[in-house]
Design an enzyme around this catalytic site. Structure first.
Site: not given
Length: 463
Positions: A112, A195, A277, A287, A315-316
């Site tokens: 990400d 995504n 991912h 998520h 997921v951040h």
């Protein structure tokens, strides 16, 4: 890349055949004695609506260098010598030979990434760790969070709920490429789609930027797809999987995965690492259990072949699991490590699904691009009858909300050091750190009895 991209209502694609794709290379900076020729392409991002700006790329070149010695440094320059138009001379080092005693010194794992201030910190910090290989686990530029006029749209579906397709500002890919050039011109980069690479456009075309701008050893690994492939880096066999195409047992990706796993010789590449991912094991509310259908389809196969580590993004935040299979602790199962905060332009994930009042509604969990509904209440264990734990789950070993990257240092065929580097940490400090220990004697894995040792493969450098 040759020439400038164009964006607007009246664009004219460049001719990819107007410039040759040539790389001159050799083991000496001033004597580039070898030459390879590749191919070039141009891709377009087109919309069937007035007011949206179409895009056409510059000329993208792909040249494959063959016959490289493992663990060797090569110098190269690329361009078209007939114009003349050649780049500066760069250098890179090939992966070591596939062997249980041979490994890259450091492998950077990042996800990400995007193009933000945090991206800059992550790349600077990662570069200071001097990795030999970078693995990017999806969500590259976040170009799809920008309208074609260049302005950002954090919630596209909120602003334009009736729009059949979403705009995406393709110049972000060009900016990202220029920013990353000092790094990727020297360090091999392997990437798998996220995504934000879907980028649907006219005629339902997707993943066009991703598939055009990167090179993949797909043919070499028998997948013939840019969405899933494998490669060796010394004594490590990497499997890169696609979560946003079919992963069902009857599909081509699953069948390829079966063949690829059966072809792995653990006496040559003891370590087996898989990446895709969206994570299967994340305790964050964002998520939560979104990739459950993929887990249901593929987990048993990966477990039976003894995958050692799984890396994800999406997921951040950062999270590392204990060894887990089907949400239960299992000393022979993989560790799952989530590195989804390289520098994204969205919000950092902070809330956990096990925090009071934060368990999401199961009906909100399916992802529109992953298909199906598979996340049901747990039937066994501490969360039996519930959709979420009421405390940090047993499988979750360490979690924190921070930007950063990870470094994997495989020491030998049984031990590897994993380190999570927060951006705010200094070079000699880190967030989470653990030795990963393989126990091949205690955890026998499925092997192909007909397997015969092959000539070892090493990662080919694609420019």
């Amino acid at each position: 890349m040759t020439g400038e991209s164009q964006i607007g209502e009246d664009i004219k694609p460049l001719d990819p055949n107007s410039v040759a794709s040539v790389v001159r290379y050799g083991s000496l900076r001033h004597t580039l004695s070898h030459e390879a020729t590749g191919y070039s392409l141009v891709y377009n991002q087109l919309y069937p609506f007035q007011g949206l700006q179409n895009y056409t790329s510059g000329i993208i070149h792909h040249v494959r260098l063959t016959g490289l010695e493992p663990g060797a440094q090569y110098y190269y320059q690329c361009g078209d010598p007939s114009i003349p138009a050649m780049s500066a001379v760069h250098a890179f080092k090939t992966m070591p030979i596939s062997s249980p005693q041979s490994y890259p010194n450091r492998i950077a794992i990042v996800g990400d990434l995007g193009l933000t201030y945090n991206t800059t910190s992550t790349i600077d910090h990662m570069s200071s760790n001097e990795p030999d290989l970078i693995v990017l686990v999806g969500d590259v530029t976040y170009a799809n969070l920008y309208l074609t006029n260049g302005t950002g749209s954090d919630c596209y579906s909120c602003s334009f709920p009736q729009t059949p397709i979403h705009e995406t500002y393709q110049p972000r890919w060009d900016y990202w490429g220029r920013f990353m050039e000092p790094v990727v011109s020297t360090i091999p980069l392997m990437v798998v789609e996220g995504n934000h690479e879907i980028e649907e456009q006219a005629e339902h075309k997707t993943f066009l930027s991703y598939s055009s701008r990167f090179a993949f050893p797909s043919v070499e690994s028998g997948s013939f797809s840019t969405f899933y492939y494998s490669f060796n880096a010394g004594g490590i066999h990497f499997i890169m999987l696609g979560a946003y195409i079919s992963y069902y047992k009857q599909g081509e990706q699953y069948k390829w995965l079966e063949r690829d796993l059966a072809s792995v010789d653990r006496t040559v590449t003891p370590w087996l690492i898989a990446t895709w991912h969206p994570p299967w094991y994340s305790t964050y509310k964002a998520h939560y259990r979104e990739a459950e259908c993929m887990r249901v389809e593929m987990e048993e196969l990966l477990y039976s072949y003894g995958v050692d580590v799984v890396f994800n993004g999406h997921v951040h935040a950062y999270e590392r699991s204990n060894r887990v299979y089907n949400f239960s602790l299992d000393s022979c199962a993989p560790l799952h490590i989530m590195v989804g905060d390289g520098g994204n332009r969205e919000k950092m994930a902070i809330k956990h699904a096990d925090d009071p009042g934060e368990c999401p509604d199961p009906l909100t969990t399916p992802d529109e691009y992953m298909g199906g509904f598979c996340a049901f209440n747990f039937t066994t264990g501490p969360a039996a009858g519930k959709f979420c734990w009421d405390r940090q789950p047993d499988f979750s070993a360490y979690r924190e909300s921070s930007f950063g990257h990870g470094i994997l240092e495989v020491k030998n065929e049984t031990h590897a050091l994993w380190t999570w580097h927060r951006n705010q940490d200094t070079y000699n400090s880190a967030g989470d750190q653990i030795y990963i220990v393989r126990q091949p004697d205690k955890c026998p894995v499925r092997t192909n009895p007909a397997l015969k040792s092959k000539a070892p493969r090493h990662l080919l450098r694609d420019i």
